[in-house]
Design an enzyme around this catalytic site. Structure first.
Site, PDB file in Angstrom:
ATOM      1  N   TRP A 142       0.805  -1.222   0.000  1.00 26.30           N
ATOM      2  CA  TRP A 142       0.000   0.000   0.000  1.00 26.30           C
ATOM      3  C   TRP A 142       0.838   1.272   0.000  1.00 26.30           C
ATOM      4  CZ3 TRP A 142       1.902   2.266   4.194  1.00 26.30           C
ATOM      5  CH2 TRP A 142       2.356   1.434   5.228  1.00 26.30           C
ATOM      6  N   ASN A 143       2.171   1.179   0.225  1.00 29.19           N
ATOM      7  CA  ASN A 143       2.921   2.432   0.425  1.00 29.19           C
ATOM      8  C   ASN A 143       3.129   3.233  -0.864  1.00 29.19           C
ATOM      9  OD1 ASN A 143       4.743   0.530  -0.460  1.00 29.19           O
ATOM     10  ND2 ASN A 143       6.388   1.170   0.909  1.00 29.19           N
ATOM     11  N   PRO A 167      -3.596  -6.129  -5.575  1.00 30.16           N
ATOM     12  CA  PRO A 167      -3.082  -4.964  -4.835  1.00 30.16           C
ATOM     13  C   PRO A 167      -3.373  -5.132  -3.342  1.00 30.16           C
ATOM     14  CG  PRO A 167      -5.180  -4.420  -5.842  1.00 30.16           C
ATOM     15  CD  PRO A 167      -4.875  -5.839  -6.240  1.00 30.16           C
ATOM     16  N   GLY A 220       6.615  -6.504  -0.428  1.00 31.47           N
ATOM     17  CA  GLY A 220       5.935  -6.469   0.868  1.00 31.47           C
ATOM     18  C   GLY A 220       6.867  -6.959   1.960  1.00 31.47           C
ATOM     19  N   SER A 221       6.288  -7.557   2.976  1.00 28.59           N
ATOM     20  CA  SER A 221       7.085  -7.932   4.146  1.00 28.59           C
ATOM     21  C   SER A 221       7.940  -9.169   3.864  1.00 28.59           C
ATOM     22  CB  SER A 221       6.154  -8.209   5.320  1.00 28.59           C
ATOM     23  OG  SER A 221       5.305  -9.295   5.008  1.00 28.59           O
ATOM     24  N   GLU A 242      10.744  -8.176  -3.326  1.00 30.23           N
ATOM     25  CA  GLU A 242      11.282  -6.893  -2.879  1.00 30.23           C
ATOM     26  C   GLU A 242      10.727  -6.701  -1.482  1.00 30.23           C
ATOM     27  OE1 GLU A 242      11.974  -3.684  -1.734  1.00 30.23           O
ATOM     28  OE2 GLU A 242      10.524  -2.804  -3.124  1.00 30.23           O
ATOM     29  N   LEU A 243      11.578  -6.948  -0.480  1.00 33.80           N
ATOM     30  CA  LEU A 243      11.073  -7.111   0.887  1.00 33.80           C
ATOM     31  C   LEU A 243      11.525  -5.979   1.810  1.00 33.80           C
ATOM     32  CD1 LEU A 243      11.790 -10.950   0.973  1.00 33.80           C
ATOM     33  CD2 LEU A 243       9.715  -9.777   0.231  1.00 33.80           C
ATOM     34  N   CYS A 276      10.291   1.083   2.071  1.00 35.53           N
ATOM     35  CA  CYS A 276      11.238   0.019   2.427  1.00 35.53           C
ATOM     36  C   CYS A 276      12.677   0.520   2.406  1.00 35.53           C
ATOM     37  CB  CYS A 276      11.048  -1.185   1.522  1.00 35.53           C
ATOM     38  SG  CYS A 276      11.064  -0.725  -0.200  1.00 35.53           S
ATOM     39  N   GLU A 373      12.194  -3.141  11.093  1.00 39.18           N
ATOM     40  CA  GLU A 373      11.842  -2.050  10.192  1.00 39.18           C
ATOM     41  C   GLU A 373      10.708  -1.263  10.858  1.00 39.18           C
ATOM     42  OE1 GLU A 373      10.148  -3.386   6.488  1.00 39.18           O
ATOM     43  OE2 GLU A 373      11.211  -1.822   5.414  1.00 39.18           O
TER      44      GLU A 373
HETATM   45  P1  ADP Z   1       2.819  -4.822   4.824  1.00 38.71           P
HETATM   46  O1  ADP Z   1       3.268  -5.087   6.211  1.00 38.71           O
HETATM   47  O2  ADP Z   1       3.635  -3.829   4.077  1.00 38.71           O
HETATM   48  O3  ADP Z   1       1.337  -4.637   4.679  1.00 38.71           O
HETATM   49  P2  ADP Z   1       2.465  -7.429   3.728  1.00 38.71           P
HETATM   50  O4  ADP Z   1       3.534  -8.351   3.292  1.00 38.71           O
HETATM   51  O5  ADP Z   1       1.572  -7.867   4.832  1.00 38.71           O
HETATM   52  O6  ADP Z   1       3.239  -6.112   4.048  1.00 38.71           O
HETATM   53  O7  ADP Z   1       1.546  -7.003   2.518  1.00 38.71           O
HETATM   54  C1  ADP Z   1       2.002  -6.825   1.199  1.00 38.71           C
HETATM   55  C2  ADP Z   1       1.032  -7.501   0.271  1.00 38.71           C
HETATM   56  O8  ADP Z   1       1.004  -8.882   0.588  1.00 38.71           O
HETATM   57  C3  ADP Z   1      -0.412  -7.012   0.377  1.00 38.71           C
HETATM   58  O9  ADP Z   1      -0.976  -6.996  -0.914  1.00 38.71           O
HETATM   59  C4  ADP Z   1      -1.059  -8.080   1.230  1.00 38.71           C
HETATM   60  O10 ADP Z   1      -2.440  -8.212   1.006  1.00 38.71           O
HETATM   61  C5  ADP Z   1      -0.331  -9.313   0.753  1.00 38.71           C
HETATM   62  N1  ADP Z   1      -0.350 -10.452   1.689  1.00 38.71           N
HETATM   63  C6  ADP Z   1      -0.443 -10.437   3.033  1.00 38.71           C
HETATM   64  N2  ADP Z   1      -0.428 -11.692   3.514  1.00 38.71           N
HETATM   65  C7  ADP Z   1      -0.318 -12.530   2.453  1.00 38.71           C
HETATM   66  C8  ADP Z   1      -0.262 -13.950   2.285  1.00 38.71           C
HETATM   67  N3  ADP Z   1      -0.295 -14.794   3.313  1.00 38.71           N
HETATM   68  N4  ADP Z   1      -0.170 -14.439   1.014  1.00 38.71           N
HETATM   69  C9  ADP Z   1      -0.126 -13.603  -0.039  1.00 38.71           C
HETATM   70  N5  ADP Z   1      -0.180 -12.272   0.056  1.00 38.71           N
HETATM   71  C10 ADP Z   1      -0.266 -11.729   1.274  1.00 38.71           C
END
Ligand code: ADP
Length: 473
Positions: A142-143, A167, A220-221, A242-243, A276, A373
């Site tokens: 979302w960032n 998304p 994402g994470s 890209e974590l 990130c 982070e």
């Molecule tokens: P943040 O902490 O930045 O929200 P996330 O990794 O939780 O990071 O989210 C990044 C993306 O990953 C979002 O689109 C979220 O919906 C998706 N996401 C979260 N959990 C899962 C999962 N178990 N499998 C696939 N996608 C996921």
């Protein structure tokens, strides 16, 4: 999906809210795993046609999409601010940044060069061609609701792939707008599909196990990235990740302090600390430590919090309540372990998710903030005495995305530039992202690179054609 607005099969929706006001902006379809399967089917059919188009033809389509994004810059920026919270000026910057990937990969579509390799015997030659990997899936955060999508989708389309995008559930509207503009620009139906859903784990799992999805690109994470890599292993899918990061920002005694302070403001407080590549640990040489802290603290009070839609605001809210709670917990933990609060430190407004720009000093490695982070506008300042100590502390993390260093010594720039365990180094520069240069991390910050001439490689397979039985030379 497939070029048309499609409700979820079961008809359910979920709300999208404005983090600055809590107001519901609208509702979007809450797609199921079956719906996502239908999107993949559409992407398979579309890709079969698209891969036959020449690079030059694909470039023309991408250029038309780029023009649409530019034409609707203000509307997209307003939507980003509304659903994500960043100030309008930053949202406009994101539209430029997001659109730049579409322009860049439109150009790259024409340059998907192969190779000619001399054969081992006179009657043979090898030709190397780059071919689209096939149907791709992207999961985005979302960032940067636009740019994180365009830098994947444009690269995929340029290479001749199709894409299904999931998304973030926090910011699905910008993704939908980008896809709508792509359709208006003439991007063929089914090439870009947006699956909005609350079932991220279910849809993510489908992407990983579906045999026709040949590539997953995730931003994402680190926790979710590892999960996706694990789930993609049985099908040996190509995966780009890209974590998270834990960027060191190192200020040496010979640095231009004013410039370094501006660098920290950009690298730490932009997007309210929610990128990130945000500076996560600030290492300052003891000779300039106090002057730096004083200068930064004075600069911080100029930042203006509020609703990003107000043109004078420089600091929007955090994405949600959970993000504020995490920021509070990190500050509390640091203070309990001996850190000192120089400014900020808490929630700014009881009704929405603002967190004050914060500076902490006397920070050490025992504190959570040194290892996690923050994704919040908190600058933890560490002191160091010499170069060896700075390098050792900077690399003492499982992450390896970004590092910054400020010095006027060229030899030190090279020494640190080559030894910092990261994918990107900003040298006397606090904002390095550009479509022109490769973006990505090492260690637990990820796999693969986005943007630049390297970015398209994530979406192609290299194939050799061996021509035999030629007239011997
Ligand atoms: P943040 O902490 O930045 O929200 P996330 O990794 O939780 O990071 O989210 C990044 C993306 O990953 C979002 O689109 C979220 O919906 C998706 N996401 C979260 N959990 C899962 C999962 N178990 N499998 C696939 N996608 C996921």
């Amino acid at each position: 999906m497939n070029g048309s607005w499609t409700p979820a099969a079961h008809g359910r929706v979920f709300p999208v809210t404005n983090p600055a006001t809590g107001a519901v902006i609208t509702e979007v379809a809450d797609m199921t795993v079956e719906d996502a399967g239908a999107a993949i089917d559409g992407a398979i059919a579309a890709q079969a046609q698209w891969r036959e188009r020449s690079g030059k033809e694909r470039a023309a389509v991408l250029r038309a999409w780029h023009a649409k994004l530019k034409e609707h810059r203000e509307a997209i920026a307003a939507l980003i601010t509304e659903e994500q919270g960043k100030p309008l000026s930053e949202a406009r910057g994101e539209v430029e940044f997001g659109a730049s990937f579409v322009e860049w990969f439109a150009e790259e579509a024409k340059r998907l060069y192969g190779d000619l390799i001399p054969g081992p015997t006179g009657d043979r030659r090898f030709v190397v061609v780059k071919q689209p990997i096939g149907v791709c899936a992207a999961i985005t955060p979302w960032n940067f609701p636009l740019a994180m999508i365009t830098r994947k989708v444009a690269a995929a389309l340029a290479a001749g792939c199709s894409m299904v995008v999931k998304p973030s559930e926090e910011t699905p509207l910008t993704a939908l707008m980008a896809a709508q503009l792509a359709t208006e620009a003439g991007v063929p139906d089914g090439l870009i599909n947006v699956v909005t859903t609350l079932d991220a784990p279910g849809v993510g799992e489908l992407f990983c196990r579906h045999e026709k999805v040949r590539k997953i690109s995730f931003t994402g994470s680190t926790r979710v990235g590892k999960l996706l890599l694990e789930r993609s292993a049985p099908g040996l899918k190509k995966v780009s990740l890209e974590l998270g990061g834990n960027a060191p920002f190192i200020i040496f005694e010979d640095a231009d302090l004013e410039r370094a302070i501006e660098g920290v403001v950009a690298a730490k407080y932009r997007n309210s600390g929610q990128t990130c590549v945000c500076a996560n640990r600030i290492f300052v040489h003891e000779a300039v430590h106090d002057a730096f802290v004083e200068g930064l603290s004075q600069r911080i009070v100029e930042l203006r919090l509020g609703n990003g839609a107000d043109e004078t605001v420089t600091q929007g809210p955090l994405i949600n309540e959970r993000a504020v709670e995490k920021a509070e917990a990190l500050v509390e933990d640091a203070l309990a372990r001996g850190a000192q609060l120089e400014c900020g430190g808490g929630r700014w407004h009881p009704e929405a998710a603002w967190f004050e720009p914060t500076v902490l000093t006397s920070v050490d490695r025992s504190m959570r903030i040194a290892n996690e982070e923050a994704f919040a506008p908190i600058a933890p300042v560490f002191r160091f005495r010499n170069d060896d100590e700075a390098l050792e502390m900077a690399n003492d993390t499982a992450y390896g995305l970004m590092a910054y260093l400020y010095t006027s010594d060229v030899s030190r720039m090279w020494h640190f530039g080559e030894r910092l365990e990261v994918g990107m180094v900003g040298i006397n520069e606090g904002v390095i992202s550009s479509e022109l240069a490769p973006f990505g991390g090492i260690k637990e910050s990820g796999i693969g690179r986005e943007g630049s001439k390297y970015g398209i490689d994530e979406y192609v397979e290299i194939k050799q054609l061996c021509f035999g039985g030629l007239r011997p030379s």
